[in-house]
Structures are given as C-alpha cells and as structure tokens.
Design a protein around this motif. Structure first.
Motif, mmCIF file in Angstrom:
data_model
loop_
_atom_site.group_PDB
_atom_site.id
_atom_site.type_symbol
_atom_site.label_atom_id
_atom_site.label_comp_id
_atom_site.label_asym_id
_atom_site.label_seq_id
_atom_site.Cartn_x
_atom_site.Cartn_y
_atom_site.Cartn_z
ATOM 1 N N PHE A 48 0.810 -1.453 0.071
ATOM 2 C CA PHE A 48 0.178 0.012 0.276
ATOM 3 C C PHE A 48 0.698 1.589 -0.022
ATOM 4 O O PHE A 48 0.552 1.804 -0.994
ATOM 5 N N ARG A 49 1.711 1.694 0.501
ATOM 6 C CA ARG A 49 2.744 1.942 1.632
ATOM 7 C C ARG A 49 3.256 2.632 -0.322
ATOM 8 O O ARG A 49 3.625 3.282 -0.845
ATOM 9 N N SER A 50 4.171 1.745 -1.366
ATOM 10 C CA SER A 50 4.567 1.464 -2.044
ATOM 11 C C SER A 50 3.734 2.149 -3.721
ATOM 12 O O SER A 50 4.040 2.860 -4.310
ATOM 13 N N ALA A 51 2.434 1.076 -3.178
ATOM 14 C CA ALA A 51 1.505 2.460 -4.085
ATOM 15 C C ALA A 51 0.910 3.488 -4.135
ATOM 16 O O ALA A 51 1.041 4.592 -5.323
ATOM 17 N N LEU A 52 1.005 4.212 -3.089
ATOM 18 C CA LEU A 52 1.111 5.730 -2.546
ATOM 19 C C LEU A 52 2.399 6.581 -3.264
ATOM 20 O O LEU A 52 1.604 7.614 -3.989
ATOM 21 N N ALA A 53 2.957 5.641 -3.591
ATOM 22 C CA ALA A 53 4.666 6.395 -4.180
ATOM 23 C C ALA A 53 4.313 6.472 -4.895
ATOM 24 O O ALA A 53 4.792 7.835 -6.365
ATOM 25 N N GLU A 54 4.172 5.702 -5.670
ATOM 26 C CA GLU A 54 4.047 5.511 -7.568
ATOM 27 C C GLU A 54 3.111 6.445 -7.959
ATOM 28 O O GLU A 54 3.064 6.572 -9.094
ATOM 29 N N THR A 55 1.862 6.958 -7.212
ATOM 30 C CA THR A 55 0.757 7.914 -7.676
ATOM 31 C C THR A 55 0.838 8.527 -7.087
ATOM 32 O O THR A 55 0.177 10.136 -7.008
ATOM 33 N N VAL A 56 1.937 9.951 -6.723
ATOM 34 C CA VAL A 56 2.962 11.363 -6.112
ATOM 35 C C VAL A 56 2.635 12.044 -6.956
ATOM 36 O O VAL A 56 2.112 13.052 -6.891
ATOM 37 N N LYS A 58 0.114 12.248 -9.456
ATOM 38 C CA LYS A 58 -1.822 12.221 -9.443
ATOM 39 C C LYS A 58 -2.411 13.914 -8.606
ATOM 40 O O LYS A 58 -1.771 13.946 -7.519
ATOM 41 N N LYS A 59 -3.212 14.391 -9.166
ATOM 42 C CA LYS A 59 -3.839 15.265 -9.135
ATOM 43 C C LYS A 59 -5.070 14.604 -7.660
ATOM 44 O O LYS A 59 -5.376 15.241 -6.816
ATOM 45 N N ALA A 60 -5.573 13.120 -8.323
ATOM 46 C CA ALA A 60 -6.686 12.567 -7.321
ATOM 47 C C ALA A 60 -6.343 11.325 -7.482
ATOM 48 O O ALA A 60 -5.660 10.541 -8.485
ATOM 49 N N VAL A 61 -7.244 10.648 -6.647
ATOM 50 C CA VAL A 61 -6.683 8.877 -6.510
ATOM 51 C C VAL A 61 -7.915 8.232 -5.445
ATOM 52 O O VAL A 61 -8.825 8.999 -4.828
ATOM 53 N N VAL A 62 -8.604 7.074 -6.590
ATOM 54 C CA VAL A 62 -9.760 6.752 -6.226
ATOM 55 C C VAL A 62 -8.985 5.373 -5.043
ATOM 56 O O VAL A 62 -8.295 4.789 -5.947
ATOM 57 N N LEU A 63 -9.995 4.980 -3.820
ATOM 58 C CA LEU A 63 -9.189 3.548 -3.359
ATOM 59 C C LEU A 63 -10.079 3.134 -2.816
ATOM 60 O O LEU A 63 -11.805 3.551 -2.533
ATOM 61 N N THR A 64 -10.532 1.130 -4.013
ATOM 62 C CA THR A 64 -11.366 0.453 -3.352
ATOM 63 C C THR A 64 -10.391 -0.603 -3.305
ATOM 64 O O THR A 64 -9.613 -0.997 -3.581
ATOM 65 N N TRP A 96 0.489 0.173 10.097
ATOM 66 C CA TRP A 96 -0.806 0.493 9.295
ATOM 67 C C TRP A 96 -0.843 2.077 9.996
ATOM 68 O O TRP A 96 -1.361 3.070 8.867
ATOM 69 N N THR A 97 -0.371 2.051 10.742
ATOM 70 C CA THR A 97 -0.012 3.804 11.042
ATOM 71 C C THR A 97 1.235 4.803 9.902
ATOM 72 O O THR A 97 0.230 5.998 9.740
ATOM 73 N N GLN A 98 1.395 4.320 9.646
ATOM 74 C CA GLN A 98 2.472 4.568 8.582
ATOM 75 C C GLN A 98 1.976 4.774 7.581
ATOM 76 O O GLN A 98 1.827 5.847 6.711
ATOM 77 N N CYS A 99 0.403 3.389 7.124
ATOM 78 C CA CYS A 99 -0.014 3.943 6.022
ATOM 79 C C CYS A 99 -0.777 5.051 5.771
ATOM 80 O O CYS A 99 -0.657 5.216 5.158
ATOM 81 N N GLN A 100 -1.421 5.228 6.901
ATOM 82 C CA GLN A 100 -2.422 6.335 7.495
ATOM 83 C C GLN A 100 -1.992 7.676 7.131
ATOM 84 O O GLN A 100 -1.911 8.725 6.530
ATOM 85 N N ALA A 101 -0.494 7.849 8.182
ATOM 86 C CA ALA A 101 0.368 9.398 7.559
ATOM 87 C C ALA A 101 0.310 9.582 6.464
ATOM 88 O O ALA A 101 0.332 10.383 5.766
ATOM 89 N N ASP A 102 0.843 8.469 5.444
ATOM 90 C CA ASP A 102 1.597 8.324 3.789
ATOM 91 C C ASP A 102 -0.155 8.742 3.297
ATOM 92 O O ASP A 102 0.384 10.030 2.085
ATOM 93 N N LEU A 103 -1.226 8.584 3.636
ATOM 94 C CA LEU A 103 -2.152 8.337 2.915
ATOM 95 C C LEU A 103 -2.790 9.712 2.681
ATOM 96 O O LEU A 103 -2.580 11.020 1.916
ATOM 97 N N ARG A 104 -2.386 10.978 4.154
ATOM 98 C CA ARG A 104 -3.210 12.068 4.599
ATOM 99 C C ARG A 104 -1.976 12.846 4.038
ATOM 100 O O ARG A 104 -1.960 13.783 3.900
ATOM 101 N N ALA A 105 -0.335 12.854 3.549
ATOM 102 C CA ALA A 105 0.535 13.200 3.278
ATOM 103 C C ALA A 105 1.136 13.137 1.916
ATOM 104 O O ALA A 105 1.163 14.030 1.358
ATOM 105 N N HIS A 106 0.035 12.483 1.113
ATOM 106 C CA HIS A 106 0.056 12.248 -0.229
ATOM 107 C C HIS A 106 -0.633 13.711 -0.645
ATOM 108 O O HIS A 106 -1.746 14.270 -0.264
ATOM 109 N N PRO A 107 -0.471 14.273 -1.782
ATOM 110 C CA PRO A 107 -0.235 15.541 -2.329
ATOM 111 C C PRO A 107 -1.982 14.913 -3.461
ATOM 112 O O PRO A 107 -2.288 15.923 -3.294
#
Length: 271
Positions: A48-56, A58-64, A96-107
């Motif tokens: 999940f964290r690496s996927a967030l890094a791959e989409t840094v 992007k202006k918007a991301v859909v999560l499902t 898991w805390t880091q996953c949430q932190a990465d999500l919130r910090a993602h642009p």
C-alpha cells in the motif's frame, strides 16, 4: 481428502496486493486480497505504501477494494500469530499508522469508493480520504470493542469525522451501519447503486484532476491542518496557504482569475 482439496490457496503475490491503474491525471488503487476480505497483512501494508509512492504525481486517487469488501482493516490473525519484536515507537511509526500518515501526506485528493464492508482500519481509510462514495450494499463499522479492545486508529478517526453521539454509536455498539446511515452521519458524500460505484468515484476524481496541482496539494494540507485550529489561527494559516500557492505557481499565479475576468469559464467557475 484429496491433495487438491487439502492444499492451501496460495497468497496473492505482494506486488498484486494493491493494484495501481494509471488514468492520466488520476489513478485508481485497488486493495486486492479478496480471500481475506481485503484485510491488510504486513505485506499488503508495505505494498500500500509503495502504491502511494507510485501515484505521488497524480492530482486525485480513487481507493477501492476487490470483491465483497472495501477493507477489513489489519489482518488480526496474522497480527496474533506474529511474535512481538522489540521496537522504538518514538523512532518509527507502526506500519498501519504509517500507511495512514502516508495517505494524509499524499498530495492527491483521495476518493474512497466503498464497496461491501469497511471495518476497523477500513473505516479509518474512509475517514482519511477527503471524499467518499458508498455502494448501496456497503456497511461500515468499528468492531474492536466487541473483541475487548479499543479502536486505536479507527476510534479517533471516527471521532474527528462525525458528531460525538454518532461516533459513540459506531464505536460502542460495535455494529455496522448501512450506506444510508453513513450518508446521514456524514461519513460518505453520496450513495450510489453498486454497479455505479467505481464509475461515480472516477467521475469525481476526473473532475478534481482538472484543477491546478499546486492548489490541490497545498489545499489538502490546509484542509487537514485547519480542522484543529480556532478561527484566528485558521485564518492565519489559510492566508499563509494562499501566499504559498501563489509563490509556487510563479508566473501562472492568478491565471484562473484572469481567464474568468476575460469571460472564460473553467471547471467549477460557473456558467
């Protein structure tokens, strides 16, 4: 019992635990562990964290999620069977805390497309996405109290997102609420038929992705930061954000207002 019937189903390869679909200015991230109701194992959290890094970019991301579940939270069976390792929590966040932190910090602005059920950490994902669309069949809950535990992240995420009585109902009853109730409580922005879920979430993401990347990035930072400030401090921080956006945009600053004054109407600028 035949070998075929007794053989355990192989685990999804790590790279496939969260799928990334590039759609130009936005992306779709799909949690892909349906055999475990999309519960987040340690490998899934890492992916999940690496996927967030791959989409840094992007202006918007859909999560499902794939299958009948958006996300069932952290894989409790794996966590129970994993020996505790010495840690230095002041030096590193729990994964898991880091996953949430990465999500919130993602642009990017995140749009949760909530299919099926979202439990515990799955509800935290919804609350940490800026927007959320739920399928009619979706259910959301924090079952931790039912296990004799406190929802470490799902609890504060819920308390910060909905009215106190609604948060107490979800946390202390340990029962799931349906999509219509989630909408009434303000957990999701809208409810759509199941077969329209991803389409609608992508419509929203595509709309947002038409806006300026710098304004979205700094706007997201401000959106999360302002929630904890009183009015005076919020106004100061908002003024600071406006200044930074203009500086980051450089020569392009004010282009939208100039176009509007000239009679051009872009997305979100009215008729």
């Amino acid at each position: 019992m035949s070998p075929e019937r007794s053989a355990a189903k192989p685990e999804t390869p790590e790279q496939d635990l969260v799928l990334v679909e590039d759609r130009g200015e936005y992306a779709v991230l799909t949690i892909n562990r349906p055999e475990k109701r999309n519960a987040m194992s340690s490998a899934a959290r890492q992916r999940f964290r690496s996927a967030l890094a791959e989409t840094v970019d992007k202006k918007a991301v859909v999560l499902t999620g794939i299958g009948p579940s958006f996300c069932a939270g952290v894989d409790l069976v794996e966590a129970r069977n994993t020996p505790r390792q010495p840690s230095r929590p002041s030096q590193a966040l729990q994964s898991w805390t880091q996953c949430q932190a990465d999500l919130r910090a993602h642009p990017a602005i995140f749009v949760a497309a909530v299919n099926g059920f979202a439990l515990g950490g799955g509800s935290t994902l919804i609350n940490n996405c800026e927007l959320a669309v739920a399928a009619e069949s979706a259910t959301i809950g924090t079952p931790e109290i039912g296990f004799g535990a406190w929802p470490t992240q799902a609890g504060p995420a819920m308390i910060k997102r909905v009215l106190p009585k609604h948060a107490a109902e979800i946390i202390f009853s340990a029962t799931r609420i349906d999509a219509a109730t989630a909408f009434r409580m303000g957990l999701v922005n809208e409810v759509v038929p199941d077969d329209r879920l991803l389409e609608r979430a992508c419509e929203i993401a595509a709309h947002i992705a038409a806006f300026d990347a710098i304004a979205l990035d700094w706007g997201k930072k401000a959106y999360h930061h302002l929630q904890g400030l009183d009015w005076d401090d919020a106004l100061d921080y908002s003024t600071y954000t406006s200044t930074i956006v203009g500086l980051e945009q450089g020569a392009a600053a004010g282009a939208g207002i100039d176009g509007f004054a000239a009679g051009h109407r872009g997305s979100g600028q009215g008729a």
